[in-house]
Write a protein that holds these residues in place. Structure first.
Motif, PDB file in Angstrom:
ATOM      1  N   PRO B 152       0.823  -1.194   0.000  1.00 37.83           N
ATOM      2  CA  PRO B 152       0.000   0.000   0.000  1.00 37.83           C
ATOM      3  C   PRO B 152       0.865   1.254   0.000  1.00 37.83           C
ATOM      4  N   PHE B 350      -5.880   0.764   2.497  1.00 40.28           N
ATOM      5  CA  PHE B 350      -5.821  -0.679   2.686  1.00 40.28           C
ATOM      6  C   PHE B 350      -5.614  -1.460   1.400  1.00 40.28           C
ATOM      7  N   SER B 351      -5.155  -0.795   0.378  1.00 39.02           N
ATOM      8  CA  SER B 351      -4.991  -1.527  -0.870  1.00 39.02           C
ATOM      9  C   SER B 351      -3.615  -1.255  -1.449  1.00 39.02           C
ATOM     10  N   ALA B 352      -3.099  -2.243  -2.154  1.00 41.46           N
ATOM     11  CA  ALA B 352      -1.820  -2.051  -2.826  1.00 41.46           C
ATOM     12  C   ALA B 352      -1.952  -0.892  -3.810  1.00 41.46           C
TER      13      ALA B 352
END
Lengths: 573, 487
Positions: B152, B350-352
């Protein structure tokens, strides 16, 4: 279950209170001074402030002070070693001036071109596919030329290329399920699939530490959500029994269906899911099992097939297997694998399939190629080597950290390990010291973790060599900041005047001879931390209550017991 | 006896008895007794009696139904008896429908089933797909950074091209700052909950796409819909919600609209929206996914199209998977708006992060747009050619705006069910593809989508389409429609 020493909890709360008080003071004064600022002008015109409440306060007055420890830009691939771009702040991070006004304070106005080469202990590059790869990259570039970077279209419109079909087949084959559906982003996979599988009248039983995407998906579905204690099958069973017997709230109608959602590896803890037990409970109570393998797919198991392979669970027992490609495979996107009918249904109904642009073709090619490498279909044994390497690296580094005396969370074989730091003030200190010593370590505080459980997280990669991982500097940082929680500080609290010689090893000896037995709240941690019970003060954060229970039981071999214990309850807040 | 008669008569008899009892109490000799010179009146006696009754009642335990929790055996039985629904409904024919698989890039012309077709199913508005400049920047980025970012943004997933891309977008649009998301769909459903919480007031067009719907749902705000692209309805809704709600002034209030609606191809009249917004003091959240790089003289979107200063809009989001021919999304606005999302927006935190080569592609695409304004003119001409060319089509009507590159054809007379409508349109699209090699698609709808606009045929016009492509599309659609809708 993480336990936190009483004193540490107290000091952590104290530092939050301190930050809060000073933040409030600053807010008060800035309200007086900054009345002319645009956001304030808007408010005076009759708009409510766009950022509200404690969340905004936390960002402005707590996070911004330490923001140099987060979001460090890098100018290299996230490989074993990375070039961290150094950033400068013209105002010492405090900045009455930057708050809300001229320069972007996320990277402090300007970027320097100075980089520092750091060991990357932060990226999820488990198998080392992040950097250009001899097998994958040429194929990826070929795909780029053939299919271009994006399809500008959703999967059901013009976004399904031959690559996507090939990828879905490869993924299904890799995870061991009849069919798979691929989406362009892992987060979206969770949050778009749960709502089509379950809705009103359904029950989602979710692990308490599940990822935010699952939480969002569950909330978006409209189903009732119940949480079971992190990785505790017995509690899962209790929740299931209670709810099946009780039915839906108020109406008491039987549930339409129940989905139990767990993760393969919990990313903030590094623990494996207790899958065999959970799967058998799901079977017993006819609940569907949904597993998110974001961190485990590719990284663990003999051939990289994830926790099912590692823990010996038949993939047929897990109804819905979800995972992402942004970690081990060094790409992006997510998948969901299951029965043919499930995938057909999802392709018909899932918004991520119908409304979102399809996975970028080069990224799809990267996944196909990396799966081939993992399975050895590229004609080399690189995949097997990578898998052996990551396992060896993880176990080596974990044992090194434990030897140093850190409180390390997570299981053996897991490439994710968390070092508990707790104290909010120690987080940035730890991060900065690490960076100074060319270690890129991720520190996570609130909101990534609960308020009190700040930690540093290390992700090991197969790209690391043994020399890379011989890190002595970590221990010096830890000494400086008193991070050896697994021994010293716990003891220090129990024993008011600890002699310096009285350390972890003494404690071990002591525990051997006296057989220290914790009270009913036994730590669910791995064995080394189990022995730290002499300072067992444990804390239930969710109740904002410190319930301290230390019981020292003298238990000679003849089992005539002499025990003394004390119980103390402190209410904070 | 009749109940209606019985009740009053029973009551009167009760009353009578009670009076008799009281008179009797007055009349008994000791009620008139005098004790130590004090006359004990009858009322004192009655009061004493009442007191005794009260004390008696108080001394009794209150009634509680006996609690008998389920025994272990009972729970076991209940668990055994419970039969869950199957995870998915039975698979029907329409679920089995296969989508066309492309054997080459989704450019203006593509290959399906080994046949070359004209592609109107990709929102490659400016025809940037396959542009040498984009290819070069992607290739060098892939060689330098690899494919994924493996983390992230917060955790060493920020690559310098991300920052460059954010700066480039902000610079292009003339906003102070912007923030990149790794997926177009996640942009809206992360950005909305970051700024709208429980209690906030959102007035939203009923035709918004699922990403926005989901964001609204997750925000738990109070949501009021207005009629699709109807400014009168918007005004009356705004009037109503501000009048009804006394607290409205203290809440955060938003109007959420799309610039070009994914579900109808209509363009939101921003000038009127701005007037209303300022009158009622609402903030505007605008999704420019289908207008960024498309509308306006230089492709700066809806604000430029209506000559509205960009700072009038508080939050702008857009997907980069359309005109920019990349992937991902961005949100742009003031520093405050952008920086707030860096810690509060779930899809960002919360995400790449976006793969770096896609960020490079986006930068290169913006460069191309700036250097080649003729692409935008060409696109506008093409859109108009197609829209006007389709005007007299049988059985169908144009729902989209004539300026919109997203041409939307809906049924003139609906069959009454969404499923049958869609089936009809899919047959049409299939035949157009098979018989005339023109690739158009229908607007499929997910079961979780709450949009109630009619479904239709969606045609994405591109600047790379030639005039003959457009004519071919018009003719083939018209011929197939004429044979399908013979009325």
């Amino acid at each position: 279950m993480i336990t936190i020493p009483y004193l540490t909890a107290l000091t952590t709360y104290f530092s939050y209170v301190l930050l809060f008080v000073f933040g409030q003071l600053r807010d008060f004064s800035s309200n007086l001074i900054d009345w002319w600022k645009p956001s304030n002008v808007q408010v005076r015109q009759g708009y409510a402030p766009i950022c509200l409440g404690l969340e905004d306060f936390y960002i402005r007055r707590i996070f911004l002070r330490v923001q140099d420890c987060f979001q460090q830009p890098i100018s290299s691939p996230p490989d074993a070693w990375i070039d961290v771009v150094e950033r400068v702040s013209n105002d010492n991070n405090k900045t009455l001036k930057t708050l809300g006004s001229v320069p972007s304070f996320i990277y402090f106005g300007r970027r320097t071109t100075k980089v520092s080469r750091c060991l990357n202990l932060g990226s999820y590059n488990y198998l080392g596919f992040a950097a250009a790869d001899e097998y994958c990259t040429p194929r990826v570039i070929q795909s780029l030329k053939k299919y271009f970077a994006g399809t500008c279209s959703t999967r059901v419109e013009g976004g399904t290329t031959a690559l996507h079909s090939e990828l879905e087949e490869a993924v299904a084959n890799f995870v061991g399920k009849p069919a798979a559906l691929v989406t362009g982003m892992g987060y979206v996979t969770n949050s778009a699939i749960l709502p089509v599988l379950i809705g009103k009248g359904g029950l989602i039983v979710s692990d308490s530490l599940n990822h935010n995407s699952i939480v969002n998906g569950a909330r978006g579905s409209g189903a009732t959500i119940r949480v079971f204690q992190h990785n505790t099958p017995s509690h899962l069973e209790k929740v299931l029994r209670e709810h099946i017997a009780g039915g839906q709230p108020r109406t008491h109608k039987p549930w339409k269906k129940i989905i139990v959602v767990v993760e393969g590896i919990y990313s903030m803890e590094g623990e494996f899911c207790k899958l065999p037990e959970i799967v058998s409970i799901c079977k017993k109570y006819k609940a569907y099992a949904y597993m998110d393998e974001a961190h485990s797919i590719g990284a663990v198991g003999k051939t990289g097939r994830g926790v099912c392979e590692l823990l010996g669970v038949d993939t047929a027992d897990v109804d819905i297997m979800m995972g992402t490609f942004s970690k081990s495979f060094g790409s992006c996107g997510g998948y969901v694998a299951g029965s043919k009918e499930l995938i057909q249904y999802l392709k018909y109904s899932c918004p991520a399939h119908l409304y979102a642009t399809s996975l970028s073709p080069p990224a799809a090619q990267q996944i196909i190629s990396s799966i081939k490498v993992i399975l050895g279909e590229d004609g080399s044994s690189r995949g097997a080597q990578k898998l052996a390497q990551i396992r060896e690296n993880s176990n080596y580094f974990r044992s090194e950290l434990q030897k140093m005396g850190f409180e390390v969370l997570g299981d053996n074989d897991s490439p994710v390990m968390s070092l508990m730091v707790y104290n909010v003030a120690k987080l940035p200190a730890f991060s900065r010291e690490c960076l100074k010593r060319h270690l890129a370590v991720v520190t996570v505080g609130f909101p990534g973790t609960p308020l009190l459980l700040g930690r540093a997280r290390i992700c090991i990669s197969a790209a690391h060599t043994r020399e890379d991982l011989n890190i002595d500097s970590l221990s010096s940082i830890a000494t400086k900041h008193r991070l050896f929680l697994s021994s010293a500080s716990a003891l220090r609290w129990h024993n008011p005047s600890p002699s310096s010689a009285f350390c972890w090893h003494d404690l071990k000896l002591l525990s051997k001879s006296f057989s220290l037995v914790p009270t009913s709240h036994v730590l669910a941690c791995s064995s080394p931390s189990n022995q730290q019970v002499i300072g067992l003060p444990r804390l239930k954060i969710n109740r904002v209550r410190l319930a301290l229970k230390v019981k020292l039981r003298y238990k000679p071999r003849d089992s005539s017991c002499f025990s003394f214990g004390f119980l103390m309850k402190t209410y904070i807040l | 006896m009749d109940l209606a008669n019985y009740v009053p008569s029973a009551f009167t008899s009760l009353l009578k008895n009670a009076t008799e009892l009281i008179t009797f109490a007055y009349d008994v000799p000791f009620a008139r007794a005098v004790v130590f010179g004090v006359h004990i009146g009858g009322h004192l006696f009655v009061e004493g009696l009442l007191l005794v009754v009260i004390i008696f009642l108080l001394s009794q335990k209150s009634y509680k139904p006996p609690k008998r929790p389920l025994t272990k055996k009972e729970i076991d039985e209940l668990c055994d008896e419970w039969v869950p629904e199957s995870l998915i409904p039975p698979v029907t024919e329409e679920m089995k429908r296969e989508v066309p698989v492309l054997l080459s890039a989704a450019g203006p012309h593509t290959i399906i089933n080994g046949k070359k077709v004209v592609n109107f199913a990709s929102a490659n508005y400016l025809g940037l797909m396959g542009y040498e400049k984009l290819l070069d920047s992607c290739t060098s980025s892939l060689e330098k950074y690899g494919v994924g970012s493996c983390g992230p943004r917060q955790f060493y997933g920020t690559i310098d091209v991300h920052l460059d891309c954010e700066t480039r977008i902000a610079e292009f649009l003339g906003t102070p700052d912007s923030i990149l998301y790794s997926y177009g769909l996640s942009t809206m459903f992360s950005a909305i909950p970051a700024f709208c919480k429980k209690g906030d007031l959102i007035v939203v067009d009923e035709g918004v796409h699922w990403g926005i719907q989901n964001g609204l749902y997750l925000s738990r705000s109070t949501i009021v819909y207005f009629k699709h692209n109807d400014m009168q309805s918007l005004q009356s809704t705004l009037e109503k919600v501000t009048q009804d709600n006394k607290r409205a002034k203290k809440l955060r209030r938003y109007i959420v609209v799309e610039a070009v609606y994914q579900n109808s191809g209509q363009i939101a009249p921003l000038d009127e929206i701005i007037q209303l917004k300022e009158k009622y003091k609402f903030r505007v959240l605008l999704d420019e996914s289908n207008s960024f790089g498309v509308l306006g003289k230089s492709g700066r979107g809806l604000t430029e199209h209506f000559h509205v200063p960009v700072d009038k809009i508080d939050i702008i989001t857009a997907a980069m998977g359309h005109a920019l021919a990349s992937e991902g999304g961005f949100c742009t606005g003031s520093h405050r708006v952008v920086d707030h999302q860096r810690l509060s927006s779930s899809g960002y935190v919360f995400s790449a992060s976006l793969p770096p080569y896609l960020a490079s592609a986006a930068i290169a695409a913006i460069d191309v747009i700036e250097e080649n304004p003729q692409l935008i003119t060409k696109l506008r001409d093409n859109s108009q050619i197609l829209s006007t060319g389709l005007l007299g089509i049988q059985g169908l009507e144009l729902a989209s705006d004539i300026m919109s590159p997203l041409v939307f054809l809906r049924l003139k007379t609906s069959t009454g069910s969404l499923k049958r409508d869609l089936q009809l349109l899919e047959d049409l699209a299939d035949r157009v593809l098979k018989e005339h090699s023109v690739f158009v698609t229908t607007s499929k709808r997910s079961i979780v989508d709450k949009c109630n606009l009619p479904v239709g045929i969606r045609i994405y016009v591109s600047a790379a389409h030639t005039e003959s492509d457009l004519q071919k599309a018009c003719e083939s659609l018209k011929t197939v429609a004429a044979s399908l809708f013979t009325d």
